[in-house]
Enzyme design. Structure first.
Site, PDB file in Angstrom:
ATOM      1  N   GLU A 139      28.863  47.326  34.406  1.00  0.00           N
ATOM      2  CA  GLU A 139      30.295  47.037  34.223  1.00  0.00           C
ATOM      3  C   GLU A 139      30.726  47.211  32.769  1.00  0.00           C
ATOM      4  O   GLU A 139      30.090  46.679  31.854  1.00  0.00           O
ATOM      5  CB  GLU A 139      30.543  45.594  34.695  1.00  0.00           C
ATOM      6  CG  GLU A 139      31.994  45.148  34.639  1.00  0.00           C
ATOM      7  CD  GLU A 139      32.171  43.726  35.191  1.00  0.00           C
ATOM      8  OE1 GLU A 139      31.222  43.200  35.829  1.00  0.00           O
ATOM      9  OE2 GLU A 139      33.233  43.136  34.974  1.00  0.00           O
ATOM     10  N   LYS A 152      25.259  39.080  31.774  1.00  0.00           N
ATOM     11  CA  LYS A 152      26.011  39.561  30.617  1.00  0.00           C
ATOM     12  C   LYS A 152      25.010  40.159  29.636  1.00  0.00           C
ATOM     13  O   LYS A 152      23.928  39.583  29.410  1.00  0.00           O
ATOM     14  CB  LYS A 152      26.743  38.379  29.969  1.00  0.00           C
ATOM     15  CG  LYS A 152      27.882  37.840  30.823  1.00  0.00           C
ATOM     16  CD  LYS A 152      29.011  38.848  30.895  1.00  0.00           C
ATOM     17  CE  LYS A 152      30.247  38.220  31.526  1.00  0.00           C
ATOM     18  NZ  LYS A 152      31.380  39.154  31.537  1.00  0.00           N
ATOM     19  N   ASP A 155      36.244  47.371  34.253  1.00  0.00           N
ATOM     20  CA  ASP A 155      36.966  46.109  34.279  1.00  0.00           C
ATOM     21  C   ASP A 155      38.126  46.236  33.280  1.00  0.00           C
ATOM     22  O   ASP A 155      39.243  46.651  33.655  1.00  0.00           O
ATOM     23  CB  ASP A 155      35.981  44.966  33.923  1.00  0.00           C
ATOM     24  CG  ASP A 155      36.627  43.600  33.762  1.00  0.00           C
ATOM     25  OD1 ASP A 155      37.871  43.492  33.831  1.00  0.00           O
ATOM     26  OD2 ASP A 155      35.899  42.606  33.546  1.00  0.00           O
ATOM     27  N   SER A 188      28.048  34.950  37.781  1.00  0.00           N
ATOM     28  CA  SER A 188      27.974  35.645  36.502  1.00  0.00           C
ATOM     29  C   SER A 188      27.209  34.762  35.526  1.00  0.00           C
ATOM     30  O   SER A 188      27.601  33.632  35.272  1.00  0.00           O
ATOM     31  CB  SER A 188      29.399  35.925  35.996  1.00  0.00           C
ATOM     32  OG  SER A 188      29.366  36.524  34.715  1.00  0.00           O
ATOM     33  N   ASP A 199      27.082  43.332  32.868  1.00  0.00           N
ATOM     34  CA  ASP A 199      28.430  43.469  32.297  1.00  0.00           C
ATOM     35  C   ASP A 199      28.334  43.429  30.778  1.00  0.00           C
ATOM     36  O   ASP A 199      27.876  42.440  30.202  1.00  0.00           O
ATOM     37  CB  ASP A 199      29.319  42.317  32.802  1.00  0.00           C
ATOM     38  CG  ASP A 199      30.785  42.475  32.392  1.00  0.00           C
ATOM     39  OD1 ASP A 199      31.109  43.453  31.676  1.00  0.00           O
ATOM     40  OD2 ASP A 199      31.599  41.620  32.794  1.00  0.00           O
ATOM     41  N   LYS A 210      41.016  42.304  38.789  1.00  0.00           N
ATOM     42  CA  LYS A 210      41.433  40.950  38.428  1.00  0.00           C
ATOM     43  C   LYS A 210      42.953  40.959  38.399  1.00  0.00           C
ATOM     44  O   LYS A 210      43.551  41.768  37.669  1.00  0.00           O
ATOM     45  CB  LYS A 210      40.936  40.578  37.023  1.00  0.00           C
ATOM     46  CG  LYS A 210      39.428  40.436  36.881  1.00  0.00           C
ATOM     47  CD  LYS A 210      39.047  40.219  35.424  1.00  0.00           C
ATOM     48  CE  LYS A 210      37.542  40.025  35.289  1.00  0.00           C
ATOM     49  NZ  LYS A 210      37.106  40.127  33.875  1.00  0.00           N
ATOM     50  N   LYS A 247      25.029  38.622  38.302  1.00  0.00           N
ATOM     51  CA  LYS A 247      25.486  39.515  37.226  1.00  0.00           C
ATOM     52  C   LYS A 247      25.026  38.942  35.908  1.00  0.00           C
ATOM     53  O   LYS A 247      25.200  37.752  35.645  1.00  0.00           O
ATOM     54  CB  LYS A 247      27.012  39.605  37.292  1.00  0.00           C
ATOM     55  CG  LYS A 247      27.706  40.117  36.035  1.00  0.00           C
ATOM     56  CD  LYS A 247      29.155  40.460  36.343  1.00  0.00           C
ATOM     57  CE  LYS A 247      30.107  39.975  35.263  1.00  0.00           C
ATOM     58  NZ  LYS A 247      31.511  40.312  35.562  1.00  0.00           N
ATOM     59  N   GLY A 307      36.265  37.593  37.886  1.00  0.00           N
ATOM     60  CA  GLY A 307      36.571  36.185  37.645  1.00  0.00           C
ATOM     61  C   GLY A 307      36.877  35.936  36.189  1.00  0.00           C
ATOM     62  O   GLY A 307      36.423  36.676  35.310  1.00  0.00           O
TER      63      GLY A 307
HETATM   64  C1  NPQ Z   1      34.271  39.529  32.911  1.00  0.00           C
HETATM   65  N1  NPQ Z   1      34.213  37.115  33.553  1.00  0.00           N
HETATM   66  O1  NPQ Z   1      34.018  39.929  34.025  1.00  0.00           O
HETATM   67  C2  NPQ Z   1      34.694  38.084  32.626  1.00  0.00           C
HETATM   68  C3  NPQ Z   1      34.510  37.712  31.227  1.00  0.00           C
HETATM   69  C4  NPQ Z   1      35.196  36.484  30.761  1.00  0.00           C
HETATM   70  C5  NPQ Z   1      32.966  35.695  35.065  1.00  0.00           C
HETATM   71  O2  NPQ Z   1      31.985  37.300  33.737  1.00  0.00           O
HETATM   72  C6  NPQ Z   1      36.271  32.101  28.616  1.00  0.00           C
HETATM   73  C7  NPQ Z   1      34.924  32.308  28.418  1.00  0.00           C
HETATM   74  C8  NPQ Z   1      36.995  33.011  29.301  1.00  0.00           C
HETATM   75  C9  NPQ Z   1      34.329  33.460  28.901  1.00  0.00           C
HETATM   76  C10 NPQ Z   1      37.143  35.117  30.500  1.00  0.00           C
HETATM   77  C11 NPQ Z   1      33.006  36.777  34.044  1.00  0.00           C
HETATM   78  C12 NPQ Z   1      36.423  34.170  29.792  1.00  0.00           C
HETATM   79  C13 NPQ Z   1      35.073  34.397  29.584  1.00  0.00           C
HETATM   80  C14 NPQ Z   1      36.519  36.259  30.950  1.00  0.00           C
HETATM   81  C15 NPQ Z   1      34.489  35.545  30.089  1.00  0.00           C
HETATM   82  O3  NPQ Z   1      34.260  40.335  32.015  1.00  0.00           O
HETATM   83 MG    MG Z   2      33.782  42.122  33.207  1.00  0.00          MG
END
Ligand code: NPQ
Ligand code: MG
Length: 369
Positions: free
Chosen positions: A213, A163, A238, A135, A188, A262, A161, A290
């Site tokens: 996402e 953001k 999600d 990610s 995402d 998750k 992925k 994650g």
């Molecule tokens: C998601 N995770 O899928 C989350 C977002 C997420 C790996 O993209 C600290 C900083 C905690 C950033 C927990 C990924 C977090 C964070 C979740 C991002 O949406």
């Molecule tokens: Mg997400």
């Protein structure tokens, strides 16, 4: 299984590089670590709440409060059955799934150690290695984005992925697609858009993405179903999916064609397993999300992702994607073919390193004191 003692810690780990999403930019990752003692065995759990309520409403402070004042008193000294029975014991309490899941994870670790079985085998996992991706946070410039993606591809990640957020979307994703025409790519939005942003989705729909996402608000299945009906690209939910009921209803109204699971978000591995089953019955692919976990939560994610319905690559990167030093051993590394091996030793199958855990701990408390 009788829980004699619980130690709760607030841990803060420096991230190797800042992680930026539509809800903010983080340079450190906070979480809670639980250590349960039961009949001479110890079980470890990670609560993935963060310092601020960015991804969801829980924080390390709310999770500490709810665990210390409600959830731990409900389990201390009690004779517990299977880890999945925790839900019935916590029935008087509403919400706070991340806190619930952290406690449940430690019970699964204990149960595995007691039975001499890996968490993956307890859950019904079938894979020794699971496909994973990386990610990539929002980058300071287009150049930085292309260099970052290139570095991960060179490291061996075969699914990326990105953001996105309003204003940092079509151009960015389009440039990555142009540079890597065959790379399995997904985005995402972490709830940052509304249906008014249709032109963004229309443009992104042409980029051959694996999925989009959580584009819209988390409490809005209705608009997600309107969006999915207009897109060729699969919508993946999600934040919107907090239970097996949400999963079933989202599928029924066509709000998504893929679900990110998750354990933290849904209150634990038992609910995660049930959502997996709901999706599998209906032919909906799932993948493991994650939360920038330490080695403890990462081991749990790998076990969950070994279940047969997890057919898309998970957001379970190597330890080195996020941390220079971890609180558990061994570190997780990327195998050729963009997979990570599922732990095989009893329980979570990792060892916590006490000196590292102490160094990253901001606060600790034992129950009963
Ligand atoms: C998601 N995770 O899928 C989350 C977002 C997420 C790996 O993209 C600290 C900083 C905690 C950033 C927990 C990924 C977090 C964070 C979740 C991002 O949406
Ligand atoms: Mg997400």
């Amino acid at each position: 299984m009788r829980i004699n003692r619980v130690e709760l810690r607030h841990v803060r780990m420096p991230l190797l590089s800042p992680f930026e999403t539509s809800f903010g930019r983080e340079t450190e990752r906070d979480c809670l670590i639980l250590r349960l003692e039961s009949d001479g065995l110890e079980g470890w759990g990670e609560c993935v709440a963060d310092r601020s309520p960015g991804y969801c409403y829980e924080t390390v402070e709310t999770a500490w409060h709810v665990l210390a004042d409600f959830f731990l008193p409900a389990v201390l000294g009690a004779d517990l059955g299977a880890p999945g029975d925790l839900a019935s014991r916590l029935k008087p309490f509403r919400g706070h799934p991340l806190a619930r899941a952290g406690l449940e994870m430690a019970l699964w670790d204990l149960e595995g150690k007691r039975a001499g079985k890996s968490l993956a085998s307890l859950l019904g996992g079938e894979r020794e290695r699971v496909p994973v991706g990386v990610s990539v946070g929002i980058q300071p410039s287009m150049d930085a984005l292309l260099r970052t993606v290139e570095a991960y591809v060179e490291e061996g990640y075969r699914r990326v992925k990105l953001k996105i957020k309003p204003g940092r979307d079509v151009q960015e994703v389009g440039a990555v697609r142009e540079r890597f025409p065959d790379l399995p790519l997904q985005v995402d939005a972490n709830s940052a858009y509304t249906l008014e942003d249709w032109p963004v989705f229309e443009a992104i729909d042409d980029l051959r993405l694996l999925l989009i996402e959580q584009p819209l608000q988390e409490d809005d299945l209705i608009d997600h179903s309107r969006l999915q009906a207009r897109l060729r690209t699969d919508v993946c939910l999600d934040e919107s999916i907090l239970s097996r009921r949400h999963a079933r209803q989202a599928i029924e109204i066509g709000a998504c064609r893929v679900i990110n699971i998750k354990a933290g978000r849904v209150g634990g591995l038992e609910e995660a397993r049930l959502i997996h089953a709901t999706c599998r019955e209906r032919g909906i692919p799932v993948w493991c999300g994650g939360m920038l976990e330490t080695g403890i939560g990462r081991a749990s994610n790998l076990a969950l992702a070994s279940l047969p319905g997890f057919t898309l690559p998970g957001d379970i990167s190597a330890t080195g994607r996020y941390y220079r030093e971890d609180i558990a051993e061994p570190r997780f590394t990327l195998n050729p073919g963009s997979t990570i091996s599922v732990p095989t030793r009893p329980g979570l199958g990792i060892d916590v390193v006490p000196e590292a855990l102490d160094r990253f701990s901001l606060r600790r408390e034992s129950f009963p004191s």
